[in-house]
Design a protein around this motif. Structure first.
Motif, PDB file in Angstrom:
ATOM      1  N   MET A   1      12.791  -3.022   6.613  1.00 45.28           N
ATOM      2  CA  MET A   1      12.536  -2.468   5.305  1.00 45.28           C
ATOM      3  C   MET A   1      12.501  -0.944   5.461  1.00 45.28           C
ATOM      4  SD  MET A   1       9.395  -3.119   2.626  1.00 45.28           S
ATOM      5  CE  MET A   1       9.474  -4.873   2.648  1.00 45.28           C
ATOM      6  N   SER A   2      13.111  -0.252   4.517  1.00 51.05           N
ATOM      7  CA  SER A   2      13.174   1.201   4.609  1.00 51.05           C
ATOM      8  C   SER A   2      11.845   1.834   4.233  1.00 51.05           C
ATOM      9  CB  SER A   2      14.279   1.733   3.698  1.00 51.05           C
ATOM     10  OG  SER A   2      13.871   1.670   2.364  1.00 51.05           O
ATOM     11  N   LEU A   3      11.668   3.064   4.659  1.00 49.56           N
ATOM     12  CA  LEU A   3      10.439   3.793   4.373  1.00 49.56           C
ATOM     13  C   LEU A   3      10.270   4.012   2.872  1.00 49.56           C
ATOM     14  CD1 LEU A   3       8.052   5.117   5.767  1.00 49.56           C
ATOM     15  CD2 LEU A   3       9.373   7.231   5.844  1.00 49.56           C
ATOM     16  N   ALA A   4      11.362   4.251   2.158  1.00 48.70           N
ATOM     17  CA  ALA A   4      11.287   4.443   0.711  1.00 48.70           C
ATOM     18  C   ALA A   4      10.771   3.188   0.014  1.00 48.70           C
ATOM     19  CB  ALA A   4      12.665   4.817   0.161  1.00 48.70           C
ATOM     20  N   LEU A   5      11.216   2.038   0.442  1.00 43.97           N
ATOM     21  CA  LEU A   5      10.762   0.791  -0.161  1.00 43.97           C
ATOM     22  C   LEU A   5       9.301   0.496   0.182  1.00 43.97           C
ATOM     23  CD1 LEU A   5      12.229  -1.039  -2.031  1.00 43.97           C
ATOM     24  CD2 LEU A   5      12.847  -2.487  -0.130  1.00 43.97           C
ATOM     25  N   ILE A   6       8.876   0.861   1.381  1.00 43.25           N
ATOM     26  CA  ILE A   6       7.466   0.706   1.748  1.00 43.25           C
ATOM     27  C   ILE A   6       6.597   1.589   0.857  1.00 43.25           C
ATOM     28  CG2 ILE A   6       5.759   1.153   3.572  1.00 43.25           C
ATOM     29  CD1 ILE A   6       7.945   0.259   5.571  1.00 43.25           C
ATOM     30  N   PHE A   7       7.025   2.846   0.641  1.00 40.95           N
ATOM     31  CA  PHE A   7       6.292   3.735  -0.257  1.00 40.95           C
ATOM     32  C   PHE A   7       6.274   3.178  -1.680  1.00 40.95           C
ATOM     33  CE2 PHE A   7       7.125   7.632   2.567  1.00 40.95           C
ATOM     34  CZ  PHE A   7       5.902   7.478   3.196  1.00 40.95           C
ATOM     35  N   GLY A   8       7.369   2.582  -2.105  1.00 39.54           N
ATOM     36  CA  GLY A   8       7.418   1.980  -3.435  1.00 39.54           C
ATOM     37  C   GLY A   8       6.440   0.824  -3.577  1.00 39.54           C
ATOM     38  N   CYS A   9       6.350   0.006  -2.559  1.00 41.48           N
ATOM     39  CA  CYS A   9       5.393  -1.116  -2.589  1.00 41.48           C
ATOM     40  C   CYS A   9       3.958  -0.611  -2.586  1.00 41.48           C
ATOM     41  CB  CYS A   9       5.628  -2.038  -1.398  1.00 41.48           C
ATOM     42  SG  CYS A   9       7.171  -2.953  -1.487  1.00 41.48           S
ATOM     43  N   LEU A  10       3.676   0.418  -1.784  1.00 31.17           N
ATOM     44  CA  LEU A  10       2.334   0.996  -1.776  1.00 31.17           C
ATOM     45  C   LEU A  10       2.002   1.633  -3.118  1.00 31.17           C
ATOM     46  CD1 LEU A  10       2.230   2.576   1.792  1.00 31.17           C
ATOM     47  CD2 LEU A  10       1.056   0.514   0.998  1.00 31.17           C
ATOM     48  N   TRP A  11       2.977   2.268  -3.744  1.00 34.49           N
ATOM     49  CA  TRP A  11       2.777   2.859  -5.065  1.00 34.49           C
ATOM     50  C   TRP A  11       2.435   1.766  -6.082  1.00 34.49           C
ATOM     51  CZ3 TRP A  11       4.643   2.283  -9.891  1.00 34.49           C
ATOM     52  CH2 TRP A  11       4.380   3.295 -10.810  1.00 34.49           C
ATOM     53  N   ALA A  12       3.152   0.649  -6.033  1.00 37.63           N
ATOM     54  CA  ALA A  12       2.891  -0.450  -6.964  1.00 37.63           C
ATOM     55  C   ALA A  12       1.501  -1.040  -6.743  1.00 37.63           C
ATOM     56  CB  ALA A  12       3.967  -1.532  -6.808  1.00 37.63           C
ATOM     57  N   LEU A  13       1.094  -1.174  -5.504  1.00 36.61           N
ATOM     58  CA  LEU A  13      -0.259  -1.666  -5.224  1.00 36.61           C
ATOM     59  C   LEU A  13      -1.316  -0.681  -5.724  1.00 36.61           C
ATOM     60  CD1 LEU A  13       0.184  -3.157  -1.654  1.00 36.61           C
ATOM     61  CD2 LEU A  13      -0.225  -4.394  -3.773  1.00 36.61           C
ATOM     62  N   ALA A  14      -1.083   0.611  -5.524  1.00 39.14           N
ATOM     63  CA  ALA A  14      -2.025   1.618  -6.014  1.00 39.14           C
ATOM     64  C   ALA A  14      -2.107   1.590  -7.532  1.00 39.14           C
ATOM     65  CB  ALA A  14      -1.610   3.002  -5.524  1.00 39.14           C
ATOM     66  N   ALA A  15      -0.972   1.428  -8.204  1.00 35.54           N
ATOM     67  CA  ALA A  15      -0.970   1.355  -9.671  1.00 35.54           C
ATOM     68  C   ALA A  15      -1.718   0.122 -10.159  1.00 35.54           C
ATOM     69  CB  ALA A  15       0.469   1.346 -10.183  1.00 35.54           C
ATOM     70  N   THR A  16      -1.623  -0.965  -9.437  1.00 37.08           N
ATOM     71  CA  THR A  16      -2.342  -2.177  -9.804  1.00 37.08           C
ATOM     72  C   THR A  16      -3.848  -1.994  -9.653  1.00 37.08           C
ATOM     73  OG1 THR A  16      -0.450  -3.504  -9.110  1.00 37.08           O
ATOM     74  CG2 THR A  16      -2.547  -4.642  -9.323  1.00 37.08           C
ATOM     75  N   VAL A  17      -4.255  -1.337  -8.574  1.00 35.33           N
ATOM     76  CA  VAL A  17      -5.678  -1.076  -8.366  1.00 35.33           C
ATOM     77  C   VAL A  17      -6.212  -0.139  -9.446  1.00 35.33           C
ATOM     78  CG1 VAL A  17      -7.338   0.036  -6.803  1.00 35.33           C
ATOM     79  CG2 VAL A  17      -5.640  -1.544  -5.897  1.00 35.33           C
ATOM     80  N   VAL A  18      -5.447   0.881  -9.792  1.00 34.11           N
ATOM     81  CA  VAL A  18      -5.870   1.818 -10.841  1.00 34.11           C
ATOM     82  C   VAL A  18      -5.985   1.099 -12.180  1.00 34.11           C
ATOM     83  CG1 VAL A  18      -5.139   3.837 -12.177  1.00 34.11           C
ATOM     84  CG2 VAL A  18      -5.032   3.879  -9.691  1.00 34.11           C
ATOM     85  N   ALA A  19      -5.109   0.159 -12.446  1.00 31.48           N
ATOM     86  CA  ALA A  19      -5.158  -0.578 -13.707  1.00 31.48           C
ATOM     87  C   ALA A  19      -6.417  -1.433 -13.820  1.00 31.48           C
ATOM     88  CB  ALA A  19      -3.927  -1.461 -13.853  1.00 31.48           C
ATOM     89  N   MET A  20      -7.026  -1.791 -12.705  1.00 27.88           N
ATOM     90  CA  MET A  20      -8.247  -2.590 -12.730  1.00 27.88           C
ATOM     91  C   MET A  20      -9.500  -1.748 -12.948  1.00 27.88           C
ATOM     92  SD  MET A  20      -7.797  -5.486  -9.855  1.00 27.88           S
ATOM     93  CE  MET A  20      -6.285  -5.340  -8.956  1.00 27.88           C
ATOM     94  N   LEU A  21      -9.376  -0.433 -12.860  1.00 27.00           N
ATOM     95  CA  LEU A  21     -10.519   0.443 -13.076  1.00 27.00           C
ATOM     96  C   LEU A  21     -10.861   0.506 -14.561  1.00 27.00           C
ATOM     97  CD1 LEU A  21      -9.498   3.459 -10.812  1.00 27.00           C
ATOM     98  CD2 LEU A  21     -11.237   1.741 -10.314  1.00 27.00           C
ATOM     99  N   PRO A  22     -12.098   0.882 -14.876  1.00 26.74           N
ATOM    100  CA  PRO A  22     -12.425   1.122 -16.291  1.00 26.74           C
ATOM    101  C   PRO A  22     -11.553   2.247 -16.847  1.00 26.74           C
ATOM    102  CG  PRO A  22     -14.411   1.034 -14.953  1.00 26.74           C
ATOM    103  CD  PRO A  22     -13.255   1.017 -14.019  1.00 26.74           C
ATOM    104  N   MET A  23     -11.313   2.231 -18.145  1.00 27.65           N
ATOM    105  CA  MET A  23     -10.362   3.157 -18.764  1.00 27.65           C
ATOM    106  C   MET A  23     -10.688   4.620 -18.474  1.00 27.65           C
ATOM    107  SD  MET A  23      -7.665   2.925 -20.277  1.00 27.65           S
ATOM    108  CE  MET A  23      -6.505   3.843 -21.197  1.00 27.65           C
ATOM    109  N   ARG A  24     -11.949   4.992 -18.492  1.00 27.93           N
ATOM    110  CA  ARG A  24     -12.317   6.392 -18.253  1.00 27.93           C
ATOM    111  C   ARG A  24     -11.994   6.846 -16.845  1.00 27.93           C
ATOM    112  NH1 ARG A  24     -17.515   8.035 -21.646  1.00 27.93           N
ATOM    113  NH2 ARG A  24     -17.095   6.731 -23.450  1.00 27.93           N
ATOM    114  N   GLN A  25     -11.952   5.939 -15.907  1.00 28.03           N
ATOM    115  CA  GLN A  25     -11.667   6.292 -14.521  1.00 28.03           C
ATOM    116  C   GLN A  25     -10.189   6.173 -14.179  1.00 28.03           C
ATOM    117  OE1 GLN A  25     -14.216   3.796 -12.204  1.00 28.03           O
ATOM    118  NE2 GLN A  25     -16.062   4.933 -12.755  1.00 28.03           N
ATOM    119  N   GLN A  26      -9.361   5.775 -15.123  1.00 24.71           N
ATOM    120  CA  GLN A  26      -7.933   5.605 -14.870  1.00 24.71           C
ATOM    121  C   GLN A  26      -7.129   6.885 -15.029  1.00 24.71           C
ATOM    122  OE1 GLN A  26      -6.192   2.559 -17.246  1.00 24.71           O
ATOM    123  NE2 GLN A  26      -7.443   0.941 -16.386  1.00 24.71           N
TER     124      GLN A  26
END
Length: 84
Positions: A1-26
């Protein structure tokens, strides 16, 4: 897997975690993720081609559809809707 795709997967995981935060903390992490998205999409597009870059673009547009629609309305001079 390329480094760009690994960064993309990490970005998607980070976005998912941020979406679980309360709205004021997003806001701060959401803006950082939204600012990093064009760079990440460009990197994926450059390394893996237009198909993977298009899929990354579709994923970002899907995850940030409401903030991007809000920004689009504001840029066009319209009154933004408040969605609760």
């Amino acid at each position: 897997m390329s480094l760009a795709l690994i960064f993309g997967c990490l970005w998607a995981l980070a976005a998912t975690v941020v979406a679980m935060l309360p709205m004021r903390q997003q806001y701060a992490p959401g803006i950082a993720l939204l600012a990093a998205a064009p760079l990440l999409i460009t990197l994926i597009w450059w390394d893996l081609g237009w198909v993977w870059g298009g899929l990354a673009l579709a994923g970002v547009l899907s995850m940030f559809r409401r903030p991007l629609a809000y920004l689009w309305r504001r840029l066009r001079g319209g009154a933004p809707e408040r969605i609760e």
